[in-house]
Enzyme design. Structure first.
Site, short mmCIF file in Angstrom:
data_model
loop_
_atom_site.label_atom_id
_atom_site.label_comp_id
_atom_site.label_asym_id
_atom_site.label_seq_id
_atom_site.Cartn_x
_atom_site.Cartn_y
_atom_site.Cartn_z
N ASP A 1 1.11 -1.14 0.38
CA ASP A 1 0.08 0.00 -0.06
C ASP A 1 0.97 1.20 -0.09
OD1 ASP A 1 -2.20 1.79 -0.04
OD2 ASP A 1 -3.21 0.72 1.55
C1 BGC Z 1 -5.21 3.08 0.12
C2 BGC Z 1 -5.19 2.29 -1.01
C3 BGC Z 1 -5.15 2.93 -2.10
C4 BGC Z 1 -3.78 3.59 -2.45
C5 BGC Z 1 -3.47 4.23 -3.77
C6 BGC Z 1 -3.92 3.90 0.04
O1 BGC Z 1 -3.80 4.92 0.94
O2 BGC Z 1 -5.09 2.49 1.51
O3 BGC Z 1 -6.47 1.42 -0.85
O4 BGC Z 1 -5.37 1.87 -3.30
O5 BGC Z 1 -3.86 4.64 -1.48
O6 BGC Z 1 -4.34 5.63 -3.86
#
Ligand code: BGC
Length: 757
Positions: free
Chosen positions: A278
């Site tokens: 993530d």
């Molecule tokens: C979130 C993810 C997301 C990623 C990209 C993160 O903060 O937890 O779900 O896909 O950002 O935007």
């Protein structure tokens, strides 16, 4: 190379010489990936493991041109994507295309209902169709990878991200997970498809206190029986990627958790794709108090099974892995193993042959009429009718000449589409007010008063991408005045449609709430409008169940529409006027108030019977509405429950001969409508306690007036096995089982069967 005109693009396709010898290599994606890997330097390999955000103001040209990034996220503009792609294809030695990823969560340009809403449709085919359209729109601008589906089970509605998943239940969650993977990826990852990364692996939804990002403690029985099944379903449906979660799972951060990313994912499930972290979750291994420094974080994440690091302003992989290889902390074979599935995915997507977005086609794809029609239908099918005393709904045409539409959410475009939308267009969005005005027809006055303002959260990074400015806060005097105006409007109308709930940024990421109360001022507006004595329809726009215990006693009609998407207003108007009939069901247990959470139906009983055990001293422990609940303008009767055999051997189930359960469902009304027939089972005894009931089958059935259908469910090994806390493995036990079929988790039509040795 300029590919911005179709003719030129075609010419390139027909005449272009191979861009690099590796790309000419014949064979399947795996063979081609190996051939390419053999030509790559360590630095080029590490580049493929690094992904960067591109937010307004961020510069990534140089690392792209140097081959230090294999993937970018948050590039929504096709011309910009093509510009970056040209850097990769023209400036780097091996001309490996970039893979553009994005949060295509519930639509790209055409916004579908939020994932929780889609789950409320209990219609996996609808979820599949929605993501197929989302994929087509995203692929048109060059995005070939979606960070979806989000399949985190959530049983605490304080957690803001509950809106992104399918609710509390692993069986419904698995069905929605599978459908979304199929919708995004299709069978063959053709040019209109995108790869998926099921997320957030795993357990994120169990955040303590519902606080976003907080650590979770989940026993292995809960992991296997509750939290992992939707992930397994997505992986088995072919999800190309998996996104590791942010938080600690039982004291080991998910991004550094080899048990999760290796033993479960690659070992138990045979996953062959790649894992992306993530955002910054590799670097965060240090903040967890787990890794010593960035280099240690990168080594531990790679060792655990992360292939690609998603970084905001640089990655630990890019900064440290080469040195770690040289120092012998990581082998080059480990790096190769991490790179290979990423290259394979790029080959499977056809990116080496067609790296560029076809800009001339974009306009005809984004927001196409067919996409909008599907989004409207999805919103209609996602709505859940919670209450309809005296059949106030559907509104009788002609009877209501003056409709008062109240509440800021009724006229707010951004709150109609919900969270995780970036490429949406306000001009494409139909609010509830606009939908009702469009529908009401001549001779009906639809008047609007905002009544109360909905607070927005403090500014966030996503504000950079906001399309609607935040409204200035009302003064105290203005707030009083607006409230009075709204109440007066209701008093002078035939019916009041009150649209309450949460602003879009009150659910989603960093949007947990410590209360389920209606946002400030809304309860007062509600009570004052009800006090006018006019018939009131409460339409709820929100991402989580709210405390509506007052309304549930006093407001005759309550329709939950969640965040219904671009065509939400048209869908709501169709539903309120009876041109669509609500058929959605709650994908979660709706608590009476925040004190009951976490709450879910598939719990263990533990002491005395349900009726006699007093769980709270001060109030009932029953929720306001059970999981699976939802009304319709039609009425249905479910009868004739049959189990095809009173007993069956464990061996016969293992050999693929399931128990068959059938029941009849009849539309007993004069209105065409849908019922979701649900099957629940309970294992009476075993090597571990089992939940009082668990969903193991469902089907949404459309029935004409008086029409009757037989619904058939199969209970096989997959439905009846569970991970036993005492055996510490999957078991299918020779025991007695109860089965219920009905229209919610409170189903009362019952039967039973026994499994024998
Ligand atoms: C979130 C993810 C997301 C990623 C990209 C993160 O903060 O937890 O779900 O896909 O950002 O935007």
């Amino acid at each position: 190379m300029n590919l911005e005109t179709p003719a030129l693009a075609l010419a390139v396709l027909l005449t272009a010489a191979p861009l690099a010898s590796a790309q000419a290599a014949k064979g399947d994606p795996a063979t081609r990936a190996s051939a390419l890997l053999a030509q790559m330097t360590l630095e080029e390999k590490i580049g493929q493991l690094c992904q960067s955000f591109v937010f307004p103001g961020m510069q990534v040209d140089e690392p792209v041109a140097k081959g230090q990034l294999g993937s970018l996220l948050f590039v929504m503009n096709p011309a910009e994507a093509n510009r970056f792609q040209r850097l990769a294809m023209e400036k780097t030695r091996l001309k490996i295309p970039l893979l553009f990823g994005f949060d295509v969560i519930h639509g790209f340009r055409t916004i579908f209902p939020a994932p929780l809403a889609t789950a409320a449709s209990w219609d996996p085919a609808l979820a599949e169709k929605g993501q197929e359209i989302a994929a087509r729109e995203a692929a048109a601008v060059g995005i070939r990878w979606s960070f979806a589906p989000m399949v985190d089970i959530a049983r605490d509605p304080r957690w803001g991200r509950i809106v992104e998943g399918a609710g509390e239940d692993p069986y419904l969650g698995a069905a929605m997970a599978r459908a979304q993977v199929r919708g995004f990826q299709g069978k063959d990852l053709g040019p209109e498809r995108v790869i998926t990364s099921v997320k957030h692996f795993a357990g994120y939804g169990a955040a303590e206190g519902g606080r976003d990002y907080d650590a979770v403690q989940i026993p292995d029985t809960q992991m296997w029986n509750v939290y992992l099944p939707p992930f397994e379903a997505a992986v088995k449906a072919g999800s190309t990627a998996v996104m590791a979660a942010y938080m600690d799972l039982n004291d080991v951060p998910a991004t550094g958790n080899r048990w999760l990313l290796h033993d479960v994912l690659r070992g138990a499930w045979g996953f062959k794709g790649f894992v992306v972290s993530d955002a910054d979750s590799v670097k965060s291994l240090e903040s967890h108090g787990y890794a010593r420094d960035a280099a240690d974080a990168a080594v531990r994440a790679l060792h655990a099974g992360v292939n690609m690091e998603m970084g905001f302003g640089g990655t630990a992989f890019g900064a440290t892995l080469a040195a770690s290889v040289k120092a012998g902390r990581v082998t080059e074979a480990q790096i190769d193993a991490a790179v290979r599935p990423i290259l394979e995915a790029k080959y499977r997507l056809g990116l080496f042959e067609n790296p560029y977005a076809y800009e001339a086609k974009v306009a005809s794809v984004l927001g196409a009429a067919e996409h909008r029609a599907a989004a409207r239908r999805a919103a209609e099918r996602s709505a859940v009718l919670l209450r309809n005393e005296g059949s106030l709904l559907p509104l009788a045409r002609g009877a209501a000449k003056k409709i008062a539409v109240l509440g800021t959410l009724a006229d707010s475009k951004i709150d109609t589409v919900g969270s995780w939308v970036f490429d949406w267009q306000p001009a494409d969005t139909v609010t509830v007010l606009a939908g009702l005005r469009q529908k009401a027809g001549a001779g009906v006055a639809v008047d609007y008063a905002p009544g109360v303002q909905v607070l927005r959260s403090s500014p966030s990074i996503f504000d950079l991408l906001r399309k609607e400015p935040r409204a200035a806060a009302w003064s105290e005097a203005q707030a009083k005045d607006e409230l009075a105006k709204a109440v007066a409007l209701a008093a002078g109308s035939d019916v009041a449609v009150l649209v309450l709930g949460e602003a879009q940024d009150m659910s989603g990421e960093y949007a947990s709430r410590s209360t389920l109360a209606l946002p400030p001022g809304q309860q007062e507006l509600l009570e004052k409008v009800v006090a006018t004595g006019k018939p009131v329809v409460l339409v709820l726009l929100n991402g989580r169940p709210l405390d509506i215990s007052w309304a549930a006693q006093r407001v005759p009609a309550i329709l939950e529409v969640w965040y219904p998407g671009s065509l939400g207003g048209e869908a709501v108007a169709n539903l309120l006027f009876g041109d669509a009939n609500p058929g959605g069901k709650l994908p979660l247990t709706w608590p009476l108030n925040v004190g009951q959470v976490p709450i879910y139906y598939a719990r263990n009983l533990t002491q005395k019977t349900e009726e006699h055990a007093k769980r709270y001293w001060n109030e009932p422990h029953a929720p306001l509405y059970p999981f699976g609940y939802g009304l319709s303008y039609s009425t249905f009767a479910i009868s004739n429950l049959k189990v095809d055999k009173a007993s069956a051997s464990v061996g016969s189930l293992q050999a693929g001969q399931p128990i068959t359960v059938t029941a009849d469902v009849e539309n007993t009304s004069a209105v065409t409508g849908d019922e979701v027939v649900q099957l629940y089972v309970h294992q009476r005894a075993g090597s571990a306690s089992r939940p009082i009931r668990e969903l193991k089958g469902f089907e949404r059935v459309s029935l004409a007036p008086r029409e009757k259908k037989t619904v058939r469910f199969a209970l096989g090994q997959d439905e009846l096995r569970y991970w036993s806390g005492s055996e510490r493995k999957w078991v299918l036990e020779a025991e007695a089982f109860d089965v219920w079929v009905g229209n919610s988790s409170a189903a009362s039509l019952a039967s039973s069967f026994t499994l024998t040795k």
